[in-house]
Enzyme design. Structure first.
Site, mmCIF file in Angstrom:
data_model
loop_
_atom_site.group_PDB
_atom_site.id
_atom_site.type_symbol
_atom_site.label_atom_id
_atom_site.label_comp_id
_atom_site.label_asym_id
_atom_site.label_seq_id
_atom_site.Cartn_x
_atom_site.Cartn_y
_atom_site.Cartn_z
ATOM 1 N N ARG A 1 0.838 -1.203 0.000
ATOM 2 C CA ARG A 1 0.000 0.000 0.000
ATOM 3 C C ARG A 1 0.874 1.255 0.000
ATOM 4 O O ARG A 1 0.617 2.188 -0.750
ATOM 5 C CB ARG A 1 -0.925 0.011 1.219
ATOM 6 C CG ARG A 1 -1.761 -1.252 1.411
ATOM 7 C CD ARG A 1 -2.601 -1.639 0.212
ATOM 8 N NE ARG A 1 -3.466 -2.779 0.499
ATOM 9 C CZ ARG A 1 -3.723 -3.760 -0.358
ATOM 10 N NH1 ARG A 1 -3.136 -3.768 -1.560
ATOM 11 N NH2 ARG A 1 -4.533 -4.738 -0.028
ATOM 12 N N HIS B 1 -12.886 -13.460 -2.266
ATOM 13 C CA HIS B 1 -13.496 -12.172 -2.603
ATOM 14 C C HIS B 1 -14.813 -12.381 -3.345
ATOM 15 O O HIS B 1 -15.714 -11.537 -3.285
ATOM 16 C CB HIS B 1 -12.556 -11.336 -3.475
ATOM 17 C CG HIS B 1 -11.356 -10.817 -2.754
ATOM 18 N ND1 HIS B 1 -10.200 -11.543 -2.631
ATOM 19 C CD2 HIS B 1 -11.143 -9.640 -2.100
ATOM 20 C CE1 HIS B 1 -9.311 -10.831 -1.951
ATOM 21 N NE2 HIS B 1 -9.857 -9.685 -1.619
ATOM 22 N N ASP C 1 -11.128 -10.512 8.010
ATOM 23 C CA ASP C 1 -10.866 -10.026 6.655
ATOM 24 C C ASP C 1 -12.058 -9.144 6.271
ATOM 25 O O ASP C 1 -13.065 -9.079 6.993
ATOM 26 C CB ASP C 1 -10.729 -11.212 5.704
ATOM 27 C CG ASP C 1 -9.816 -10.918 4.513
ATOM 28 O OD1 ASP C 1 -9.567 -9.722 4.237
ATOM 29 O OD2 ASP C 1 -9.365 -11.863 3.870
#
Length: 476
Positions: A74, A179, A250
């Site tokens: 990031r 996901h 998560d």
């Protein structure tokens, strides 16, 4: 009181590089903290200013970030990571180096005001078709990975930043990306204890302050994913492994637990179920998180307490564990800018003879990045063009045929070629009628006919640079 407790266990994401007004109000009202993504980062100084602004509203706010190094970064999302990722460090096999690299990452995070790094991945690489872990793992051998995970935890926490081992009990045997769907691990209890759980046990022994369950089902533990499963969190993680720290979920908007990606009602149900199962901090990482989403979650948690579904004592326990991650660390060490490239060089492996007879054509073969990594810059061409004048660079998508003049040597660069049949076919096809050096930046796969295969064990900036240096040194 209950509303403030409910707010205190939430870690939403947000859009932009400055804190929006709604977020500042929520932090002042007791919001547990935030999770930062690449969309929130310009540079280290900007992140430090952002976190300072949040702390201006309330001391003790938790700031989390996924800074695994390597492909998942990031802080360096705009350039590529300046340290190699887990698989590269695992290839080197030097826990002392891993501890230093993790410490360097954590020193940067501490200076930026980050309190918890959502790393390391303690998953094993167990299936060639795994779509989401890959180079994020330190490898496939449970004992070797355990040593690497423990070293990463100690290096991180030595700088005052909490580490978070993920994705319990281990995602590497799955061929489904959580996901988008709910994976079921094809593993029996005995297999888990002999393999996947070994690195998590090592993380706990090393004193890891946080663990993230995976959105995945272990059939012998029941039908619920680990994130929502009391047996996984309370029974195995806390009861058997003895973990006493903070359980961080998560992203709860993922389809594996919310039902469909971004479903707010499914998200609210998952939030309550995770708390009931024993989770503490609830990550809501979507870019669409806002005051309305936070309010919906606070209401859902409050309603569960009122209905008796979620004991208030459980919510208070979760709140206290989240608060334990909120102390802003003071930087301990100076960052050594040369360490990452030096580590990446040690991870490069060559199969065959990698030699450049002249300036080559570099073909960077692009495939979609994983959801976890996102669109981070990638490719060898710019590096080799800088080091070997006359190098041409071509970028193609998937297995598209590159325009390359006949007879010219090709350096073909891929990411997990073995997972993309069209890419593997392209390597084989080009290698059949010309000299090809294949640079694999994902998980090493089978040789595909090239005169040499260079495995970087990751696609970070430094891993690509290390491969380019090796090739440049071989040029006639």
């Amino acid at each position: 009181m209950v509303d403030r407790l409910a707010r205190s266990v939430l870690l939403p994401g947000f859009a932009g590089t400055t804190a929006p007004d709604w977020l500042l109000r929520e932090v002042a009202d007791g919001l547990g903290g935030v999770v930062l993504f690449g969309r929130n980062v310009t540079d280290d100084e900007q992140v430090a200013a952002l976190t300072a602004r949040l702390r201006g509203e309330r001391d003790g706010v938790v700031v989390g970030i996924d800074e695994e190094g390597g492909d998942v970064t990031r802080l360096d999302a705009a350039t590529g990571s300046r340290v190699p990722g887990p698989l590269a460090l695992g290839a080197v096999g030097d826990p002392a180096l891993t501890r230093r690299v993790a410490g360097q990452l954590a020193a940067r995070l501490a200076a930026c005001g980050v309190t918890v790094n959502l790393a390391p991945s303690a998953d094993l690489t167990l299936h060639a078709d795994d779509p989401i872990i890959g180079v994020r793992s330190f490898g496939s051998d449970p004992r070797a990975v355990a040593g690497q995970v423990a070293a990463f935890v100690r290096g991180t926490q030595g700088e005052g930043v909490a580490a978070c081992a993920k994705h319990f009990p281990g995602h590497g045997a799955s061929t489904t990306d959580s996901h988008f769907a709910l994976p079921a691990l094809p593993r029996e209890d005995a297999e888990l204890r002999a393999a996947e759980l070994v690195p998590f046990a090592a993380a706990v022994e090393a004193g890891v302050r946080a663990v993230m369950p995976g959105h995945l089902v272990v059939p012998s533990w029941g039908e619920l994913p680990a994130t929502l499963n009391p047996r996984a969190i309370t029974g195995v993680l806390r009861g058997e492994l003895g973990f006493t720290g903070t359980v961080i979920t998560d992203a709860l908007e993922m389809a594996a637990v919310a039902g469909s990606l971004g479903d707010v009602d499914g998200l609210a149900q998952a939030a309550v179920a995770a708390l009931v199962a024993g989770a503490d901090a609830l990550c809501v990482g979507g870019e669409t998180a806002d005051a309305a989403v936070v309010a919906r979650l606070v209401d859902a948690i409050g309603e569960a307490v009122k209905a008796g579904t979620l004991p208030e004592e459980r919510l208070a326990e979760a709140s206290a564990r989240v608060a334990a991650l909120g102390a802003a660390p003071a930087p301990v060490s100076e960052v050594d800018p040369a360490l990452g490239l030096a580590a990446a060089r040690r991870a490069v492996r060559v199969r065959g003879e990698a030699r450049l007879a002249a300036a080559p054509v570099v073909v960077d073969v692009e495939v979609p990045p994983t959801m976890a990594a996102g669109p981070v810059p990638w490719g060898l061409g710019s590096h080799l063009a800088e080091l070997v004048p006359g190098t041409a660079v071509v970028r193609v998508a998937g297995g598209d045929e590159p325009a390359v003049e006949p007879g010219r040597q090709v350096v073909l660069v891929t990411r997990d070629a073995h997972r993309h049949a069209d890419v593997a076919a392209l390597v084989t096809r080009l290698a059949a009628d010309r000299e090809v050096v294949h640079v694999e930046t994902g998980v090493p796969g089978p040789e595909l006919g090239a005169v040499a295969t260079i495995d970087t064990h990751g696609g970070s900036y430094v891993s690509l640079r290390a491969a380019a240096e090796l090739l440049a040194a071989s040029a006639d």
